[in-house]
Design an enzyme around this catalytic site. Structure first.
Site, PDB file in Angstrom:
ATOM      1  N   ASP A 252       3.364   9.482  -1.092  1.00  0.00           N
ATOM      2  CA  ASP A 252       2.185   8.752  -0.650  1.00  0.00           C
ATOM      3  C   ASP A 252       1.949   7.621  -1.630  1.00  0.00           C
ATOM      4  O   ASP A 252       1.958   7.851  -2.847  1.00  0.00           O
ATOM      5  CB  ASP A 252       0.969   9.696  -0.643  1.00  0.00           C
ATOM      6  CG  ASP A 252       0.004   9.378   0.493  1.00  0.00           C
ATOM      7  OD1 ASP A 252      -0.006   8.221   0.941  1.00  0.00           O
ATOM      8  OD2 ASP A 252      -0.722  10.292   0.917  1.00  0.00           O
TER       9      ASP A 252
ATOM     10  N   HIS B 221       0.814  -1.223   0.000  1.00  0.00           N
ATOM     11  CA  HIS B 221       0.000   0.000   0.000  1.00  0.00           C
ATOM     12  C   HIS B 221       0.844   1.269   0.000  1.00  0.00           C
ATOM     13  O   HIS B 221       0.311   2.356  -0.149  1.00  0.00           O
ATOM     14  CB  HIS B 221      -0.932   0.003   1.218  1.00  0.00           C
ATOM     15  CG  HIS B 221      -2.033  -1.002   1.101  1.00  0.00           C
ATOM     16  ND1 HIS B 221      -3.298  -0.682   0.704  1.00  0.00           N
ATOM     17  CD2 HIS B 221      -2.040  -2.354   1.285  1.00  0.00           C
ATOM     18  CE1 HIS B 221      -4.048  -1.772   0.662  1.00  0.00           C
ATOM     19  NE2 HIS B 221      -3.302  -2.803   1.021  1.00  0.00           N
TER      20      HIS B 221
HETATM   21  P1  ADQ Z   1      -2.738   6.166   4.758  1.00  0.00           P
HETATM   22  O1  ADQ Z   1      -1.352   6.658   4.889  1.00  0.00           O
HETATM   23  O2  ADQ Z   1      -3.456   5.941   6.012  1.00  0.00           O
HETATM   24  O3  ADQ Z   1      -2.825   4.840   3.895  1.00  0.00           O
HETATM   25  P2  ADQ Z   1      -4.764   7.513   2.990  1.00  0.00           P
HETATM   26  O4  ADQ Z   1      -4.774   6.772   1.711  1.00  0.00           O
HETATM   27  O5  ADQ Z   1      -4.940   8.970   2.781  1.00  0.00           O
HETATM   28  O6  ADQ Z   1      -3.441   7.305   3.830  1.00  0.00           O
HETATM   29  O7  ADQ Z   1      -5.940   6.991   3.871  1.00  0.00           O
HETATM   30  C1  ADQ Z   1      -6.295   7.641   5.047  1.00  0.00           C
HETATM   31  C2  ADQ Z   1      -7.716   7.221   5.486  1.00  0.00           C
HETATM   32  O8  ADQ Z   1      -7.946   7.708   6.800  1.00  0.00           O
HETATM   33  C3  ADQ Z   1      -8.770   7.796   4.579  1.00  0.00           C
HETATM   34  O9  ADQ Z   1      -9.748   6.834   4.332  1.00  0.00           O
HETATM   35  C4  ADQ Z   1      -9.369   8.937   5.386  1.00  0.00           C
HETATM   36  O10 ADQ Z   1     -10.738   9.110   5.217  1.00  0.00           O
HETATM   37  C5  ADQ Z   1      -9.095   8.552   6.820  1.00  0.00           C
HETATM   38  N1  ADQ Z   1      -8.799   9.765   7.585  1.00  0.00           N
HETATM   39  C6  ADQ Z   1      -7.787  10.615   7.395  1.00  0.00           C
HETATM   40  N2  ADQ Z   1      -7.829  11.624   8.265  1.00  0.00           N
HETATM   41  C7  ADQ Z   1      -8.890  11.400   9.036  1.00  0.00           C
HETATM   42  C8  ADQ Z   1      -9.476  12.087  10.150  1.00  0.00           C
HETATM   43  N3  ADQ Z   1      -8.957  13.195  10.675  1.00  0.00           N
HETATM   44  N4  ADQ Z   1     -10.554  11.552  10.708  1.00  0.00           N
HETATM   45  C9  ADQ Z   1     -11.090  10.423  10.230  1.00  0.00           C
HETATM   46  N5  ADQ Z   1     -10.599   9.751   9.203  1.00  0.00           N
HETATM   47  C10 ADQ Z   1      -9.509  10.227   8.619  1.00  0.00           C
HETATM   48  C11 ADQ Z   1      -1.881   3.953   3.265  1.00  0.00           C
HETATM   49  C12 ADQ Z   1      -0.926   4.603   2.285  1.00  0.00           C
HETATM   50  C13 ADQ Z   1      -1.691   5.382   1.247  1.00  0.00           C
HETATM   51  C14 ADQ Z   1      -2.676   4.453   0.534  1.00  0.00           C
HETATM   52  C15 ADQ Z   1      -3.508   3.698   1.532  1.00  0.00           C
HETATM   53  C16 ADQ Z   1      -4.349   2.640   0.855  1.00  0.00           C
HETATM   54  O11 ADQ Z   1      -0.024   5.469   2.954  1.00  0.00           O
HETATM   55  O12 ADQ Z   1      -0.823   5.957   0.304  1.00  0.00           O
HETATM   56  O13 ADQ Z   1      -3.536   5.233  -0.270  1.00  0.00           O
HETATM   57  O14 ADQ Z   1      -2.701   3.053   2.505  1.00  0.00           O
HETATM   58  O15 ADQ Z   1      -3.564   1.813   0.078  1.00  0.00           O
END
Ligand code: ADQ
Length: 739
Positions: free
Chosen positions: A373, A166
């Site tokens: 990311d 991921h």
């Molecule tokens: P993450 O680094 O966790 O994931 P991301 O893909 O942006 O990053 O996912 C974050 C999730 O957390 C989103 O679903 C979002 O809605 C939720 N979230 C973020 N801030 C929040 C808040 N303040 N309150 C509630 N919910 C919140 C890792 C990798 C990414 C990749 C994903 C999936 O780092 O690059 O996209 O896995 O593969």
């Protein structure tokens, strides 16, 4: 899709346990994998393995927790606080995470973390193997479990195993910094299918295989022993329909109106991230500072809401990062706040899904500017929530999502002036341009959601030919057990030399046997009921210098020449014809001249072009050229072109280790156990030509044409020594114990 079960394996279960006295409940947890795969898991009949979090339960409560989770299709992998500290906070998040996101300087070297990482991967392997039923498909997720595919392959040789990363796979020059780079690559290669978010990451992985492990990949697959490992780009989607439905929910619409009202006519710019140094929050804040400095009027016209969900607070670099963000927010509000308002509204906690979608719906400009990311799901969630087809997405070019989301304003997050420009551009974008861009974005996000992603990955995994190991023994028969049984009768050992008894050296002359090896061979050959043959591609002279005084049979030039024990003369396998060499030598010479670091080796019945010391890519390309050229030129000749480890050899057809095997088999009593150990394709020929009951052992990553696999030359020596030690009369040979 077949009706086999899907076993999802990820660091965390997608739920958090709440134990309140006698009652146990589960609540959904946040994070990319949980939010992305959760809906898919609910839709399938799968089982999800993962750490349930520190449940702080008594043994009785734990039984209740496990039962509760089991009923929901979850298998908890309970980990001790020390394991969580070493594996999760230590190795996964303090070593792998920064390195894979190009933050090399944040990577401390912590060997303790590594041992816990391995231990926890083993614990997962045990649990999955225990639960596994033939026909199941295993899907392993992310950087926490990169050793797991190979650990599962060892336990379940025929299982269908997929792995998805991921986070980014970094450029090989960065990846090679990791002291455990080889172990990680080997761990991943246990899978049948390895998925990445983008082709860029896939390419980096392939380059690492080539540069670090010397594995030469094809476009989308790698040959690992007798298995093919396929690699693919599968950009992850979200539950787009779910987000859209929520965005249109009357309660959420009311929240959107309220947020806009609270903004008091100011434009809303939004950031939503886990509080992680890869997400680029300080630079984003700096971009606002630049904007406010050059456009003071905007200070009172913008409400920048930054939601930062707390993350990995136990890791030191995250604690520093949190203070850095706190301080920057304070400093900027101090500098740019007015009597009416503060420009930055900073929320340092998780928000509910409804509030999150309301924020997405209320924003005029969404800022997603991570420094690195893997994908970034927030950008996609924002797009899915904009059912009115308005709003602007500013997206970092270093997020995997930017390769897909064409309608965004893409920006280099390190260039704070460019980010400031993008914010301004977003704020002044016309409604028409917003709609045109948002339509493009929505087509991409809604057209390829998380279900399509999972179906795409699993569809590809199921389409691959199942792996059927050639081993004929049931897995319960281990190599030492089979050897112990063979020791009851006579044994004839057929040993390859380079890569089997000694490691492959940079130059052939550096691979001379050490005293310990010579002693070991002496002892084996002197053992009653044991014969030893060394079958090598080396020249007669070389083998004679090294082993002339040891009572072993020698086979030089892949068996063209043979010197029996106690005999000083070498016998050729067939009449020597070297007329062809005159034509072939100039071609090899020409390749040696035009490829620095390569050389030609002349033997009596063959000649070889060695390219081990050449620059990897160039050497490989030239080897490919040479193979084609020789194939063309020699197609009607009694010659064959052989590809070894970093060597291309031309020899007389029919001469080879296959012939050696036939000769040995023909002259050996049926009661004698044949034990063959070798590491490359020439040894495969030998294994194949031996009878099915022969004990064939391949050194390296996989069993590849043999019944057994063994790690490396050290393990081979230990194995040979164990044959001696098993005989109580031979305790005196103990001093030959290899290092
Ligand atoms: P993450 O680094 O966790 O994931 P991301 O893909 O942006 O990053 O996912 C974050 C999730 O957390 C989103 O679903 C979002 O809605 C939720 N979230 C973020 N801030 C929040 C808040 N303040 N309150 C509630 N919910 C919140 C890792 C990798 C990414 C990749 C994903 C999936 O780092 O690059 O996209 O896995 O593969």
């Amino acid at each position: 899709m077949t009706d086999s079960r899907l076993l999802i394996v990820a660091n965390r279960l997608p739920v958090t346990i709440r134990v309140n006295g006698p009652s146990v409940e589960t609540v959904p947890s946040s994070g990319g994998i949980a939010s992305g795969l959760g809906p898919f898991h609910r839709r399938s009949r799968g089982v999800w393995f993962g750490w349930p979090g520190d449940t702080g339960t008594t043994p009785e409560q734990r039984i209740q927790v496990d039962a509760h989770l089991g009923a929901e299709g979850f298998v908890p992998v309970h980990l001790s606080p020390a394991q969580i500290d070493g594996y999760y906070h230590g190795f996964a998040n303090a070593v792998l995470w920064p390195l894979f996101h190009y933050s090399v300087d944040r990577m401390p070297v912590d060997p303790a973390g590594w041992s816990h990482y391995r231990e926890v991967n083993e614990a997962f392997a045990e649990q999955v193997a225990h639960e596994y039923r033939p026909g199941d498909t295993v899907w392993v997720h992310d950087y926490h479990l990169m050793l797991l595919p190979d650990m599962l392959r060892q336990r379940l040789p025929q299982a269908r195993i997929g792995f998805f990363l991921h986070i980014p796979f970094p450029a090989s020059e960065v990846f090679r910094v990791l002291p455990w780079r080889r172990e990680i690559l080997q761990g991943l290669l246990g899978a049948d299918l390895i998925g990445f978010h983008t082709f860029g990451y896939l390419r980096h992985f392939m380059t690492s295989l080539l540069h670090i492990d010397g594995v030469e990949p094809d476009v989308d697959r790698v040959r690992v022993g007798e298995r093919d490992v396929t690699v693919g780009a599968f950009p992850m989607g979200i539950d787009a329909r779910g987000f859209a439905a929520l965005a249109d929910d009357p309660r959420v619409r009311a929240r959107i109106d309220a947020l806009r009202h609270e903004a008091g006519g100011r434009r809303i710019v939004l950031g939503v991230d886990r509080l992680d140094y890869t997400k680029g929050i300080p630079r984003r804040l700096e971009a606002f500072a630049r904007l406010f400095e050059r456009e003071p009027a905007l200070r009172d016209q913008i409400r920048y809401i930054q939601v930062a969900v707390p993350s990995r607070g136990e890791v030191a670099s995250y604690q520093h990062y949190r203070s850095e963000v706190d301080e920057t927010v304070g400093r900027m509000n101090g500098a740019f706040g007015t009597v009416q308002s503060l420009p930055i509204h900073y929320v340092h906690h998780s928000v509910t899904q409804e509030d999150l979608v309301a924020l997405y719906g209320a924003a005029d400009v969404m800022l997603v500017t991570p420094l690195r990311d893997g994908m970034n799901l927030v950008a996609k969630e924002f797009v899915a929530s904009r059912t009115g087809e308005d709003g602007v997405l500013v997206l970092s070019e270093f997020a995997g999502a930017s390769t897909e989301l064409q309608g965004a304003i893409t920006v280099n997050p390190y260039d704070v002036h460019a980010v400031a420009d993008s914010i301004q551009r977003g704020l002044s974008m016309t409604a028409d341009e917003q709609r045109a861009r948002m339509r493009m974005l929505r087509r991409s996000v809604c057209g390829h959601d998380v279900f399509a992603w999972a179906d795409g990955f699993l569809g590809r995994l199921h389409a691959l030919r199942p792996h059927v190991p050639r081993g004929v023994l049931p897995p319960s028969r281990t190599l030492p057990a089979v050897l112990a049984e063979a020791r009851q009768s006579r044994i004839r050992l057929l040993l390859d030399y380079d890569g089997t008894l000694v490691p492959i050296a940079r130059a052939p002359e550096l691979a001379a046997p050490d005293g310990e090896l010579v002693r070991l061979l002496h002892q084996l050959a002197s053992e009653p009921g044991m014969d030893v043959d060394i079958v090598s591609g080396r020249s007669r002279g070389q083998l004679e210098r090294w082993f002339g005084h040891v009572p072993v049979a020698l086979w030089a030039e892949h068996g063209f020449w043979r010197r029996s024990v106690g005999c000083l003369r070498w016998e050729p396998a067939m009449p020597l014809d070297s007329a062809w060499m005159v034509r072939v030598k100039p071609i090899l010479d020409q390749f040696a001249e035009s490829t620095p670091g390569t050389h030609v080796e002349m033997k009596t019945a063959s000649m070889a072009w060695h390219y081990r010391s050449a620059a990897r890519d160039f050497g490989m390309r030239q080897a490919h050229e040479l193979r084609l050229l020789l194939g063309d030129l020699l197609s009607n000749q009694p010659l064959e072109v052989l590809e070894g480890k970093k060597v291309i050899e031309v020899r007389m057809r029919g001469v080879g280790k296959g012939l050696v095997a036939q000769r040995i088999h023909a002259e050996t009593d049926p009661g004698v156990a044949l034990v063959a150990i070798g590491d490359d394709r020439t040894d495969e020929e030998l294994f194949r030509a031996l009878p099915a009951e022969a004990i064939t052992v391949r050194v390296g990553c996989s069993a590849d044409g043999a019944r057994f696999r063994i790690d490396d030359h050290r393990s081979v020596r230990r194995l040979l020594l164990s044959i001696l030690e098993r005989d109580p009369l031979k305790q005196r040979f103990r001093q030959a114990q290899p290092a």
